[in-house]
Design an enzyme around this catalytic site. Sequence first.
Site, mmCIF file in Angstrom:
data_model
loop_
_atom_site.group_PDB
_atom_site.id
_atom_site.type_symbol
_atom_site.label_atom_id
_atom_site.label_comp_id
_atom_site.label_asym_id
_atom_site.label_seq_id
_atom_site.Cartn_x
_atom_site.Cartn_y
_atom_site.Cartn_z
ATOM 1 C CG ASP A 78 -1.984 1.105 1.268
ATOM 2 O OD1 ASP A 78 -2.153 1.952 0.333
ATOM 3 O OD2 ASP A 78 -2.801 0.985 2.095
ATOM 4 C CB ALA A 79 3.605 1.979 -1.913
ATOM 5 C CE LYS A 80 -4.128 4.549 -0.582
ATOM 6 N NZ LYS A 80 -3.286 3.808 0.770
ATOM 7 N NE ARG A 81 5.820 6.226 -2.964
ATOM 8 C CZ ARG A 81 5.797 5.940 -1.971
ATOM 9 N NH1 ARG A 81 4.829 6.251 -0.899
ATOM 10 N NH2 ARG A 81 6.746 5.319 -1.246
ATOM 11 C CB THR A 104 -2.492 0.826 -3.089
ATOM 12 O OG1 THR A 104 -1.472 1.320 -2.395
ATOM 13 C CG2 THR A 104 -3.078 -0.376 -2.437
#
Length: 105
Positions: A78-81, A104
């Site tokens: 979960d590393a929304k960028r 993600t």
Amino acid sequence: MCVGLDPVSDCMPPDLDGIDPVEALERFSLGVIDSVRERVPCLKIQSACFERHGHRGVAALERVIGQSVDAGFETILDAKRGDIGISARHYAVAAASTGAGWVTL
């Protein structure tokens, strides 16, 4: 079903009080992996909880991802960028290099 692993340093169990925050995050996370093994197929690990601790936190994140993958979980980073161009590509390469099977967006 997916278990979200979002370890927050300020919310660790009492038995982890007083130890190095990065070590506490890793111990807690590995404990969750052991606890949910064979109960759920998927684990989503929140990158930000580890990244805030710099390179030591990122190293712990990579070890936790490795344990998750080795335990047979579908592992989501979960590393929304959000960025443009080359920066977005750098984020994608960095996320892919962790060993997680998913990320993600």
